[in-house]
Scaffold this active site. Structure first.
Site, PDB file in Angstrom:
ATOM      1  N   SER A   1       0.933  -1.137  -0.171  1.00  0.00           N
ATOM      2  CA  SER A   1       0.199   0.129  -0.020  1.00  0.00           C
ATOM      3  C   SER A   1       0.996   1.195   0.055  1.00  0.00           C
ATOM      4  O   SER A   1       1.921   1.229   0.368  1.00  0.00           O
ATOM      5  CB  SER A   1      -0.824   0.000   1.242  1.00  0.00           C
ATOM      6  OG  SER A   1      -1.589   1.272   1.513  1.00  0.00           O
TER       7      SER A   1
ATOM      8  N   TYR B   1      -2.395  -1.827   9.795  1.00  0.00           N
ATOM      9  CA  TYR B   1      -2.406  -2.032   8.545  1.00  0.00           C
ATOM     10  C   TYR B   1      -1.038  -1.645   8.093  1.00  0.00           C
ATOM     11  O   TYR B   1      -0.604  -2.493   7.140  1.00  0.00           O
ATOM     12  CB  TYR B   1      -3.353  -1.184   7.919  1.00  0.00           C
ATOM     13  CG  TYR B   1      -3.670  -1.236   6.466  1.00  0.00           C
ATOM     14  CD1 TYR B   1      -4.293  -2.287   5.753  1.00  0.00           C
ATOM     15  CD2 TYR B   1      -3.036  -0.276   5.550  1.00  0.00           C
ATOM     16  CE1 TYR B   1      -4.480  -2.270   4.415  1.00  0.00           C
ATOM     17  CE2 TYR B   1      -3.459  -0.382   4.325  1.00  0.00           C
ATOM     18  CZ  TYR B   1      -4.049  -1.553   3.653  1.00  0.00           C
ATOM     19  OH  TYR B   1      -4.130  -1.376   2.286  1.00  0.00           O
TER      20      TYR B   1
HETATM   21  N1  LIG Z   1      -8.682   0.082  -2.023  1.00  0.00           N
HETATM   22  C1  LIG Z   1      -7.695   1.037  -1.642  1.00  0.00           C
HETATM   23  O1  LIG Z   1      -7.785   2.107  -1.513  1.00  0.00           O
HETATM   24  C2  LIG Z   1      -6.507   0.161  -1.402  1.00  0.00           C
HETATM   25  C3  LIG Z   1      -5.219   1.040  -1.235  1.00  0.00           C
HETATM   26  C4  LIG Z   1      -4.055   0.095  -0.858  1.00  0.00           C
HETATM   27  C5  LIG Z   1      -3.718  -1.070  -0.872  1.00  0.00           C
HETATM   28  N2  LIG Z   1      -4.898  -1.771  -1.071  1.00  0.00           N
HETATM   29  C6  LIG Z   1      -4.953  -3.344  -0.849  1.00  0.00           C
HETATM   30  O2  LIG Z   1      -5.516  -3.700  -2.019  1.00  0.00           O
HETATM   31  C7  LIG Z   1      -5.772  -4.998  -2.076  1.00  0.00           C
HETATM   32  C8  LIG Z   1      -7.205  -5.327  -2.596  1.00  0.00           C
HETATM   33  O3  LIG Z   1      -8.274  -4.803  -1.816  1.00  0.00           O
HETATM   34  P1  LIG Z   1      -9.443  -4.125  -2.722  1.00  0.00           P
HETATM   35  O4  LIG Z   1      -9.260  -2.575  -2.658  1.00  0.00           O
HETATM   36  O5  LIG Z   1      -9.525  -4.840  -3.979  1.00  0.00           O
HETATM   37  O6  LIG Z   1     -10.503  -4.398  -1.456  1.00  0.00           O
HETATM   38  P2  LIG Z   1     -11.894  -5.204  -1.365  1.00  0.00           P
HETATM   39  O7  LIG Z   1     -12.315  -5.321   0.021  1.00  0.00           O
HETATM   40  O8  LIG Z   1     -12.831  -4.977  -2.465  1.00  0.00           O
HETATM   41  O9  LIG Z   1     -11.174  -6.686  -1.926  1.00  0.00           O
HETATM   42  C9  LIG Z   1     -10.415  -7.503  -0.825  1.00  0.00           C
HETATM   43  C10 LIG Z   1     -10.843  -8.993  -1.172  1.00  0.00           C
HETATM   44  O10 LIG Z   1      -9.974  -9.747  -0.414  1.00  0.00           O
HETATM   45  C11 LIG Z   1     -10.848 -10.717  -0.142  1.00  0.00           C
HETATM   46  N3  LIG Z   1     -10.284 -11.278   1.369  1.00  0.00           N
HETATM   47  C12 LIG Z   1     -10.376 -10.671   2.521  1.00  0.00           C
HETATM   48  N4  LIG Z   1      -9.846 -11.359   3.651  1.00  0.00           N
HETATM   49  C13 LIG Z   1      -9.399 -12.498   2.776  1.00  0.00           C
HETATM   50  C14 LIG Z   1      -8.849 -13.868   3.347  1.00  0.00           C
HETATM   51  N5  LIG Z   1      -8.511 -14.024   4.595  1.00  0.00           N
HETATM   52  N6  LIG Z   1      -8.577 -14.919   2.450  1.00  0.00           N
HETATM   53  C15 LIG Z   1      -8.853 -14.775   1.231  1.00  0.00           C
HETATM   54  N7  LIG Z   1      -9.667 -13.540   0.828  1.00  0.00           N
HETATM   55  C16 LIG Z   1      -9.652 -12.485   1.656  1.00  0.00           C
HETATM   56  C17 LIG Z   1     -12.192 -10.178   0.229  1.00  0.00           C
HETATM   57  O11 LIG Z   1     -13.507 -11.140   0.455  1.00  0.00           O
HETATM   58  C18 LIG Z   1     -12.341  -9.073  -0.986  1.00  0.00           C
HETATM   59  O12 LIG Z   1     -12.789  -9.945  -2.163  1.00  0.00           O
HETATM   60  C19 LIG Z   1      -5.690  -5.211  -0.423  1.00  0.00           C
HETATM   61  O13 LIG Z   1      -4.606  -6.066   0.069  1.00  0.00           O
HETATM   62  C20 LIG Z   1      -5.762  -3.850   0.181  1.00  0.00           C
HETATM   63  O14 LIG Z   1      -5.035  -3.725   1.228  1.00  0.00           O
HETATM   64  C21 LIG Z   1      -6.043  -1.163  -1.256  1.00  0.00           C
END
Ligand SMILES: NC(=O)c1ccc[n+]([C@@H]2O[C@H](COP(=O)([O-])OP(=O)(O)OC[C@H]3O[C@@H](n4cnc5c(N)ncnc54)[C@H](O)[C@@H]3O)[C@@H](O)[C@H]2O)c1
Length: 276
Positions: free
Chosen positions: A155, A168
């Protein structure tokens, strides 16, 4: 010819959001896809995870692109479950070439108010879950002897810092350490390991109660509009957030042979939030 034709990509957290977008983007460029997601809520979190229906929808999106797909409900905290689906992928799809360790969760709480469970769940999913994912998949890549690309999702928070996300930030910083060590260990097998550092991405996570509070700690019920208002000023391109596909395009580049000499790199896709 697609940019990842004939490759097999193993993607965690792919039922929705960025993971689904990575699955679709890599499939558009010719990869067969393994879709993994827990599809189960975590009691210590303030927002819901994906559902089985979401997982089936991602499966269908990939299949409709004419690619083979294996979709399994597995939690990244479950080593045996990950081992099983990785073995199934190697057997039924002929190997694993690309790993996107994308599954992750977020929370918002001042550091000393965090409960042990909140801390532990975050570390178990965001950091240990990445280790378990590579532990299940990379041995198949090494054994096959045809190299590959591993992309770990960190991130932008690890590069700029932020209040109220100690668990986080710590877990996502751990992912960077893992990426650096793995890139050193796996280079001799032709396996590259890199990290993507998304800025704000328009997914359910960004619009969750937790993330809205990170940006608007002074508001009782912040909305996505409040977030965008404040976040626009925090990146030099004035975006506030980017789309999941913007991260997928970076993942695609790192997965493809265009990045054949790129390893051990932290790649931010954040509209310049680090600079602003
Ligand atoms: N959205 C943002 O602004 C942002 C910013 C920086 C980093 N990220 C990172 O990007 C990645 C994707 O996030 P996103 O934005 O698509 O969010 P999201 O919540 O839409 O998707 C995350 C997915 O991970 C799955 N998940 C959660 N815990 C799990 C587990 N224990 N085992 C298997 N699957 C699991 C959820 O069911 C979901 O489908 C994450 O690692 C998040 O930390 C997101």
């Amino acid at each position: 010819m697609g940019r990842v034709s004939g490759k097999v990509a193993f993607i965690t957290g792919a039922a929705r959001g960025q993971g689904r977008s990575h699955a679709v983007r890599l499939a558009q460029e010719g990869a067969d896809i393994v879709v993994v997601d827990s599809c189960a809520d975590v009691p210590s979190l303030e927002y819901p995870m994906a559902t089985i229906e979401d997982l089936r929808d991602t499966e269908k999106l990939v299949r409709d692109l004419g690619r083979r797909v294996l979709a399994r409900q597995v939690d990244v905290r479950d080593q045996a479950g990950l081992d099983e689906v990785a073995a199934e992928a190697a057997e039924r799809l002929g190997g694993i070439d690309i790993v996107s360790a994308n599954a992750g969760v977020v929370g918002c709480r001042p550091t000393f108010d965090l409960t042990d469970t909140e801390w532990q769940d975050m570390v178990d999913i965001n950091m240990t879950g990445v280790w378990r994912t590579v532990k299940a998949t990379v041995p198949h890549m090494v054994e096959a002897g045809r190299g590959g690309s591993v992309i770990l999702t960190s991130s932008v928070v690890t590069l700029v810092g932020a209040a109220n996300v100690a668990h986080y930030n710590a877990s996502k910083s751990g992912v960077v350490g893992l990426m650096q060590t793995l890139s050193a260990e796996l280079g001799r097998h032709g396996i590259r390991v890199n990290a993507v550092h998304p800025g704000n991405v328009a997914t359910d996570m960004l619009f969750s109660k937790s993330t809205l509070r990170v940006f608007c700690p002074d508001l009782d019920n912040p909305t996505p509009d409040d977030l965008r208002e404040r976040a626009r000023g925090s990146d030099v391109l004035g975006q506030g957030w980017v789309e999941a596909e913007d991260i997928s395009n970076a993942v695609l580049y790192l997965a493809s042979d265009e990045a054949r000499f790129v390893t051990g790199v932290s790649l931010p896709v954040d509209a310049g939030r680090r600079i602003g």
